[in-house]
Motif scaffolding. Structure first.
Motif, PDB file in Angstrom:
ATOM      1  N   TRP A   1      26.181  37.621  31.773  1.00 45.25           N
ATOM      2  CA  TRP A   1      26.731  36.310  32.112  1.00 45.25           C
ATOM      3  C   TRP A   1      28.142  36.134  31.555  1.00 45.25           C
ATOM      4  CZ3 TRP A   1      21.983  32.535  31.497  1.00 45.25           C
ATOM      5  CH2 TRP A   1      21.164  32.700  32.606  1.00 45.25           C
ATOM      6  N   PHE A   2      28.417  36.734  30.416  1.00 48.83           N
ATOM      7  CA  PHE A   2      29.783  36.705  29.891  1.00 48.83           C
ATOM      8  C   PHE A   2      30.722  37.415  30.872  1.00 48.83           C
ATOM      9  CE2 PHE A   2      33.210  38.794  27.504  1.00 48.83           C
ATOM     10  CZ  PHE A   2      33.847  37.669  26.992  1.00 48.83           C
ATOM     11  N   PHE A   3      30.319  38.583  31.355  1.00 49.48           N
ATOM     12  CA  PHE A   3      31.131  39.289  32.338  1.00 49.48           C
ATOM     13  C   PHE A   3      31.303  38.445  33.605  1.00 49.48           C
ATOM     14  CE2 PHE A   3      29.498  43.546  30.495  1.00 49.48           C
ATOM     15  CZ  PHE A   3      30.556  43.601  29.611  1.00 49.48           C
ATOM     16  N   LEU A   4      30.264  37.752  34.015  1.00 48.20           N
ATOM     17  CA  LEU A   4      30.280  36.994  35.258  1.00 48.20           C
ATOM     18  C   LEU A   4      31.116  35.719  35.141  1.00 48.20           C
ATOM     19  CD1 LEU A   4      28.763  37.445  38.017  1.00 48.20           C
ATOM     20  CD2 LEU A   4      27.170  35.683  37.246  1.00 48.20           C
ATOM     21  N   PHE A   5      30.946  34.983  34.036  1.00 49.60           N
ATOM     22  CA  PHE A   5      31.563  33.669  33.909  1.00 49.60           C
ATOM     23  C   PHE A   5      32.956  33.683  33.285  1.00 49.60           C
ATOM     24  CE2 PHE A   5      27.050  31.695  33.587  1.00 49.60           C
ATOM     25  CZ  PHE A   5      26.925  31.763  34.958  1.00 49.60           C
ATOM     26  N   TRP A   6      33.271  34.715  32.490  1.00 43.18           N
ATOM     27  CA  TRP A   6      34.514  34.663  31.726  1.00 43.18           C
ATOM     28  C   TRP A   6      35.583  35.657  32.180  1.00 43.18           C
ATOM     29  CZ3 TRP A   6      35.843  30.949  28.322  1.00 43.18           C
ATOM     30  CH2 TRP A   6      34.828  30.110  27.843  1.00 43.18           C
ATOM     31  N   LEU A   7      35.263  36.618  33.026  1.00 43.96           N
ATOM     32  CA  LEU A   7      36.279  37.607  33.402  1.00 43.96           C
ATOM     33  C   LEU A   7      37.465  37.001  34.154  1.00 43.96           C
ATOM     34  CD1 LEU A   7      34.282  40.842  34.273  1.00 43.96           C
ATOM     35  CD2 LEU A   7      35.590  40.309  32.225  1.00 43.96           C
ATOM     36  N   PRO A   8      37.265  36.012  35.065  1.00 44.27           N
ATOM     37  CA  PRO A   8      38.458  35.396  35.672  1.00 44.27           C
ATOM     38  C   PRO A   8      39.374  34.756  34.632  1.00 44.27           C
ATOM     39  CG  PRO A   8      36.510  34.895  36.980  1.00 44.27           C
ATOM     40  CD  PRO A   8      36.023  35.536  35.700  1.00 44.27           C
TER      41      PRO A   8
ATOM     42  N   LEU B   1      31.939  28.834  40.467  1.00 44.64           N
ATOM     43  CA  LEU B   1      32.605  28.088  39.400  1.00 44.64           C
ATOM     44  C   LEU B   1      33.511  28.981  38.562  1.00 44.64           C
ATOM     45  CD1 LEU B   1      32.996  25.487  37.762  1.00 44.64           C
ATOM     46  CD2 LEU B   1      31.033  26.184  36.368  1.00 44.64           C
ATOM     47  N   SER B   2      33.037  30.177  38.203  1.00 42.24           N
ATOM     48  CA  SER B   2      33.847  31.039  37.343  1.00 42.24           C
ATOM     49  C   SER B   2      35.136  31.459  38.044  1.00 42.24           C
ATOM     50  CB  SER B   2      33.042  32.271  36.912  1.00 42.24           C
ATOM     51  OG  SER B   2      32.751  33.108  38.013  1.00 42.24           O
ATOM     52  N   LEU B   3      35.062  31.711  39.350  1.00 47.28           N
ATOM     53  CA  LEU B   3      36.250  32.123  40.091  1.00 47.28           C
ATOM     54  C   LEU B   3      37.258  30.993  40.232  1.00 47.28           C
ATOM     55  CD1 LEU B   3      34.422  34.212  42.803  1.00 47.28           C
ATOM     56  CD2 LEU B   3      36.012  35.108  41.104  1.00 47.28           C
ATOM     57  N   LEU B   4      36.759  29.775  40.274  1.00 51.26           N
ATOM     58  CA  LEU B   4      37.649  28.620  40.406  1.00 51.26           C
ATOM     59  C   LEU B   4      37.977  27.994  39.053  1.00 51.26           C
ATOM     60  CD1 LEU B   4      36.059  26.882  43.541  1.00 51.26           C
ATOM     61  CD2 LEU B   4      37.981  28.471  43.449  1.00 51.26           C
ATOM     62  N   SER B   5      37.434  28.555  37.961  1.00 53.77           N
ATOM     63  CA  SER B   5      37.608  27.931  36.643  1.00 53.77           C
ATOM     64  C   SER B   5      39.068  27.785  36.211  1.00 53.77           C
ATOM     65  CB  SER B   5      36.810  28.703  35.578  1.00 53.77           C
ATOM     66  OG  SER B   5      37.232  30.051  35.490  1.00 53.77           O
ATOM     67  N   PRO B   6      39.947  28.780  36.454  1.00 52.86           N
ATOM     68  CA  PRO B   6      41.352  28.538  36.074  1.00 52.86           C
ATOM     69  C   PRO B   6      41.954  27.337  36.811  1.00 52.86           C
ATOM     70  CG  PRO B   6      40.962  30.880  36.409  1.00 52.86           C
ATOM     71  CD  PRO B   6      39.740  30.163  36.912  1.00 52.86           C
TER      72      PRO B   6
ATOM     73  N   ALA C   1      28.469  39.319  43.582  1.00 46.53           N
ATOM     74  CA  ALA C   1      29.622  39.311  42.686  1.00 46.53           C
ATOM     75  C   ALA C   1      30.859  39.908  43.355  1.00 46.53           C
ATOM     76  CB  ALA C   1      29.301  40.080  41.409  1.00 46.53           C
ATOM     77  N   ILE C   2      30.657  40.852  44.289  1.00 44.53           N
ATOM     78  CA  ILE C   2      31.777  41.446  45.027  1.00 44.53           C
ATOM     79  C   ILE C   2      32.280  40.482  46.105  1.00 44.53           C
ATOM     80  CG2 ILE C   2      32.459  43.303  46.608  1.00 44.53           C
ATOM     81  CD1 ILE C   2      30.275  45.016  45.164  1.00 44.53           C
ATOM     82  N   LEU C   3      31.346  39.903  46.863  1.00 45.56           N
ATOM     83  CA  LEU C   3      31.732  39.017  47.953  1.00 45.56           C
ATOM     84  C   LEU C   3      32.415  37.755  47.452  1.00 45.56           C
ATOM     85  CD1 LEU C   3      28.594  39.228  50.299  1.00 45.56           C
ATOM     86  CD2 LEU C   3      30.846  40.245  50.658  1.00 45.56           C
ATOM     87  N   ALA C   4      31.974  37.256  46.298  1.00 56.50           N
ATOM     88  CA  ALA C   4      32.525  35.997  45.791  1.00 56.50           C
ATOM     89  C   ALA C   4      34.037  36.067  45.571  1.00 56.50           C
ATOM     90  CB  ALA C   4      31.793  35.579  44.514  1.00 56.50           C
ATOM     91  N   PRO C   5      34.557  37.046  44.804  1.00 61.42           N
ATOM     92  CA  PRO C   5      36.023  37.080  44.629  1.00 61.42           C
ATOM     93  C   PRO C   5      36.784  37.419  45.906  1.00 61.42           C
ATOM     94  CG  PRO C   5      35.012  39.012  43.602  1.00 61.42           C
ATOM     95  CD  PRO C   5      33.900  38.069  43.974  1.00 61.42           C
ATOM     96  N   LEU C   6      36.116  38.062  46.868  1.00 60.40           N
ATOM     97  CA  LEU C   6      36.772  38.381  48.131  1.00 60.40           C
ATOM     98  C   LEU C   6      36.905  37.156  49.034  1.00 60.40           C
ATOM     99  CD1 LEU C   6      35.124  41.809  49.068  1.00 60.40           C
ATOM    100  CD2 LEU C   6      37.507  41.417  48.419  1.00 60.40           C
ATOM    101  N   THR C   7      36.052  36.166  48.825  1.00 60.15           N
ATOM    102  CA  THR C   7      36.001  35.029  49.743  1.00 60.15           C
ATOM    103  C   THR C   7      36.342  33.687  49.102  1.00 60.15           C
ATOM    104  OG1 THR C   7      33.610  34.827  49.329  1.00 60.15           O
ATOM    105  CG2 THR C   7      34.298  36.153  51.230  1.00 60.15           C
TER     106      THR C   7
END
Length: 457
Positions: free
Chosen positions: A271-278, A33-38, A171-177
């Motif tokens: 969780w802030f780093f995980l959910f809000w960095l994108p 969800l965080s990666l697709l949030s934008p 967390a690494i695999l998620a933004p790569l895929t």
């Protein structure tokens, strides 16, 4: 291979590998969800507060469920409890792909009971996040309990650090895929594909896991080594026959409150780093879609080093004669100093986005090192039969802390974005991220300054 492994065997590390796999899947599922949030925020018109509310539902349900997850794991045993957890959270992950029909039904129900209308997209993702949070709450109570079952105390922080590094790998695999899958096949398929992976893990867990006293793949030498520093009676019967531990009794110990406060102050930072960095990369540097793949992959790759190092670090002090708890707490003090570099993320960020990425990566790495140790303080202090319950209580506190961090972030970002200064909102949040660990360590040290195990449960 060292002499200990040569003489006693190494099957316990197979179990650690399964815990690593499960934790990887756990973080893959929660990060989609965080990666697709934008993309989703643009498609559905979500504000920062809307997104904060969706993430807060996950954190709140996760928090409350953690309290019961520990009890359920203690009651069902690690094998059945872990299977239940991963099946539920995998179904919750897949539900996100059907958030619109789910949201329509949920929104209609809310109107019917008189609560009021909820936008369909928000309602669907909230319900999906709730199911995901309920299932994922079982991961750490089950994993910590499995580590306590399969490892002597001197190896537990290392084993915890290794399996906890699965969160970094996820967390690494998620933004790569995930961004690539969403780009090629649509955001719905990204949720489905990642959700299905959990069912693969169940197959291997059924084959390889059993409690040590019933594990036929475990040699007697390794079984004796695992229990070499235990004073409690080794389990010879089913875990479900363990004596019940009363919650209110656990709340009467300072050791419980030290763990609870440490989790409350620091879980929300991760969780802030995980959910809000994108969203931070989008707001601060106008990065979208696949543009975030490389910086986030680098950042989360750094955290894997922190997790493994954090598991090893207390062993340095333990070898010098400290008890496991005292050595762990000393290591945690030094670990708590590293997040202070996050204070420089905003002032230096105007040079290049890589500076805040690296500095935040150091802070996130410190969290993983911290996490590997704070979890293990529970098995230092409490008997095995109480570990799941204590982890659950602390996890609830950490989840509630995460809700507060998400809600605060959403409010600050909307407030300062309206004024044209959203960077100020991130500056405030990064200050909180920087100092939280020192505050947590100080209270933990105040509550339990020296090793003080619980022997009357």
């Amino acid at each position: 291979m060292n002499k200990v492994n040569q003489s006693v065997g190494k099957y316990r590390w197979t179990i650690c590998g399964l815990l690593f796999f499960a934790t990887t899947v756990n973080y893959l599922d929660r990060q989609v969800l965080s990666l697709l949030s934008p993309k989703l925020s643009e498609e559905f018109g979500w504000s920062n507060s809307d997104y904060a509310n969706i993430t807060a539902v996950f954190q709140f349900i996760y928090a409350i469920s953690m309290l019961f997850a520990g009890r359920i794991i203690d009651k069902l045993g690690t094998k059945k409890g872990y299977i239940l957890a991963i099946v539920v959270w995998s179904l919750g992950a897949i539900m996100h792909a059907f958030s619109l029909p789910v949201g329509t039904a949920f929104s209609t129900f809310m109107v019917w009971i008189g609560v009021g209308a909820v936008p369909v997209s928000i309602a669907g993702f909230m319900l999906s996040r709730a199911v995901l949070g309920f299932g994922e709450s079982g991961n750490f109570p089950a994993a910590i309990k499995a580590v306590a079952e399969y490892f002597p105390k001197k190896e537990r922080s290392l084993a915890t650090g290794i399996f906890n590094s699965g969160s970094n790998v996820g967390a690494i695999l998620a933004p790569l895929t995930v961004p690539i899958i969403a780009e090629l096949y649509g955001w719905e398929f990204a949720f489905i594909l990642v959700g299905v992976i959990g069912f693969v893990w169940v197959f291997f867990w059924l084959i390889f896991y059993e409690i040590p006293s019933k594990q036929k793949k475990l040699t007697k030498a390794e079984f004796d080594y695992i229990n070499s520093d235990e004073t409690e009676v080794i389990e010879t019967v089913s875990e479900t026959n363990e004596e019940k531990v009363v919650w209110f009794k656990l709340l009467g110990y300072k050791q419980t409150w030290a763990f609870v406060f440490g989790k409350f102050m620091t879980d929300g930072i991760w969780w802030f780093f995980l959910f809000w960095l994108p969203k931070y990369l989008e707001a601060q540097f106008q990065m979208k879609g696949t543009e975030i793949v490389l910086p986030l992959s680098v950042l989360y790759s750094m955290t894997m080093v922190g997790s493994i190092f954090g598991g090893w670090f207390p062993m340095y002090f333990i070898k010098k004669g400290y008890t496991a708890y005292d050595g762990r707490l000393k290591a945690m003090f030094f670990i708590a100093l590293f997040p202070l570099v996050v204070l420089l993320a905003q002032p230096l960020g105007h040079f290049t986005f890589w500076i805040p990425v690296v500095l935040i990566g150091v802070g996130a790495s410190a969290h993983q090192a911290w996490s590997a140790n704070i979890f293990t303080t529970v098995s230092d202090m409490f008997p095995k039969k109480a570990i799941g319950s204590i982890i659950g209580i602390g996890g609830m506190a950490g989840g509630l802390g995460g809700v507060l961090v998400s809600k605060l972030g959403g409010y600050l970002f909307d407030y300062y974005e309206a004024q044209g200064h959203i960077q100020t909102g991130y500056t405030i949040m990064f200050v909180l991220c920087a100092v939280a660990y020192l505050i947590a360590w100080s209270i933990m040290k105040l509550l339990v300054p020296k090793y003080s195990p619980i022997n009357d449960l």
